[in-house]
Design a protein around this motif. Sequence first.
Motif, PDB file in Angstrom:
ATOM      1  N   LEU A 134       0.831  -1.209   0.000  1.00 44.75           N
ATOM      2  CA  LEU A 134       0.000   0.000   0.000  1.00 44.75           C
ATOM      3  C   LEU A 134       0.864   1.257   0.000  1.00 44.75           C
ATOM      4  CD1 LEU A 134      -2.664  -1.124   2.601  1.00 44.75           C
ATOM      5  CD2 LEU A 134      -3.208  -0.298   0.307  1.00 44.75           C
ATOM      6  N   TYR A 168       0.883   4.195  -2.598  1.00 48.83           N
ATOM      7  CA  TYR A 168       0.570   5.525  -2.061  1.00 48.83           C
ATOM      8  C   TYR A 168       1.585   6.541  -2.571  1.00 48.83           C
ATOM      9  CZ  TYR A 168       0.110   9.122   1.651  1.00 48.83           C
ATOM     10  OH  TYR A 168      -0.047  10.285   2.368  1.00 48.83           O
ATOM     11  N   ALA A 221      -5.018   2.791  -1.987  1.00 50.28           N
ATOM     12  CA  ALA A 221      -4.092   3.898  -1.727  1.00 50.28           C
ATOM     13  C   ALA A 221      -4.713   5.217  -2.185  1.00 50.28           C
ATOM     14  CB  ALA A 221      -2.770   3.650  -2.448  1.00 50.28           C
ATOM     15  N   LEU A 273      -1.855   2.917   6.645  1.00 47.20           N
ATOM     16  CA  LEU A 273      -2.481   2.540   5.380  1.00 47.20           C
ATOM     17  C   LEU A 273      -3.122   1.157   5.482  1.00 47.20           C
ATOM     18  CD1 LEU A 273       0.235   3.871   2.906  1.00 47.20           C
ATOM     19  CD2 LEU A 273      -2.168   4.579   2.941  1.00 47.20           C
TER      20      LEU A 273
END
Length: 566
Positions: free
Chosen positions: A186, A190, A214, A237
């Motif tokens: 993630l 991101y 994300a 996250l």
Amino acid sequence: MRIIEEIKQQIAQALRAALETAKAKGLLQCQRVPEFIIEIPREKSHGDFAANLALVLAKEAKMPPRKVGEILLAQLDIAGGDVDRVEIAGPGFLNFYLRPDWLYRIPKIIFSLGDRYGSVSIGNGLKVQVEFVSANPTGLLHMGNARGGAIGDSLANLLAFAGYDVSREFYVNDAGNQIQLFGKSLDARYREALGETVAFPADGYHGADIADSARLYIAAYGDALLAEEAEVRERTLAEFALKDKISRIEKTLKDYGIVYDVWFSEASLYTDGKIKETVDWLLKAGHAYEREGAVWLKAPADSEEKDEVLVRSNGLPTYFAADIAYHRDKFQRGFDRVINIWGADHHGHVARMKRAVSLFGYDPDRLTVILMQLVHLMRGDEAVRMSKRAGTYLTLEELMAEVGYDAARYFFVMRNPDSQMEFDLELAKSKTAENPVFYVQYAHARICSILRQAKALGYGLPADPAALDYTVLREETELALLAKLADLPEEVANAALALEPHRLTVYVQELAAAFHLFYTHCRVNTEDAALRAPRLALSQAVAQAIRNVLALGRPCAGRNVSNQCV
RNA sequence: GCGCCUGUAGCUCAGUGGAUAGAGUGACGGAUUCCGAUUCCGGAGGCCGCAGGUUCAAAUCCUGCCAGGCGCGCCA
């Protein structure tokens, strides 16, 4: 109300009495009554029921089975019951022919029980937990989960219908290694989405849904996480995405007709200290020991198995340790019986788990693991290629969108979990005779149509179907249909005992076939009112039975087929 | 190498030790002035993977072999 069971008891009792009489007269010799069965013969010419008592008795009586049968037959007293006559046949079977009177009781039973017809009480309220799907929450549901969901939920429904106190549970794997990897994946997506160039984790999750999560986070909270430590970013996250994923899984399964009683968090086993407690108990009891900084579970002394790691040298418990704590907790919660539906790739885990359960003093037979083999997805003659690694696989959501959830569930339940199965998308969505789902649904639709027609013709429906005279139903197809209806409680009991819901799909197809055959031979909306009323009622009874069986697969949870015709 | 699952009609699969192994589908041939033909009927199609064994009786239970699938991590 198990009318077939009652008749079998009736016959068994008469046979035992005949055996006693024969013994008393010195005609037969045996110590005690051996195990024998009374069954409904496949071949109609072999009677309504058949008993193999003479065959199992032959050896001890030191006589040919046929001779034993003749002796029993001579002593058999069947007066007053449903049995019309008894014949000896083949190697020594006793074939019982019944007067059709017993069949005429069936519609009345169905009308008095309604949607409970077919239910039995063999479960005696025993507490059973069925744990199924329990998919990894880092991804979307795949075909294996779809098969497990259909089988698990239908099994749970079946057991409830058979008189068990059932709890459905989803074990959420929201802890451990894969969650950390989930966080790293993630984090990479991101930062990527925010313009950084990053190396994606080697074993990371490649699915497009990770990037979606994300972006979803960015949309909600922006880029503030970039200023944080990697560990914080990953954890934040992961927590965010996990919540989102689990609620999506919950919704998908709900659309699939599955509602759980319990969502059990693996992480809670850590925070509640249950894993530590379990490992400590095993250490104290001498079943586990420490070596090279890790905690190991001892393999049984007399086996070839290897010792298993419970706690890694880095201090983190393994999945196995968590699973032991989880199963211990299940039994501590008071379940008499625990059933898990697992993919066949976990089969190596079964023996270990059962052994672990026994270490805590629970009978390992109280834990049953149903393993299901792989699903091969087809589109007509062509195999659908899927790669989980690359994140390209058909999801349950996509499957439902393509074939509908009723067909999907029926197809999965139709097959024995032990077999690898082919799932043909083309077949499942075809609305033709090739598709067994529509064959059954058509029978129900046809009944509804007949009932509508009866009203349209001004006949109306029987006001009190339980009070009708059914003895006018004498056509072969009518008697066969009644007999098939009578069979439902037996099918439910047997399927529940064997934990095999797929038997009910076989049954309901046979029931539909018996109805179609009746339909082609007997006109329901005939001008003869004495015949019309019981035939209409018979059709209503069939519709009820079909609904009761289909309800076990819950293909009709929201938009159901019930109540369309009364 | 060891373990688990599977092998039944051309195909997809049922078959809780019982009598002549079934269904659907495919191909072929029939059936409807009438309740939905999305139905029904018919024949054709089988060394139940192979070989032993247990049993009055085996597709079913046991053993061995062959073939396919899946496992055998301080992954889950």
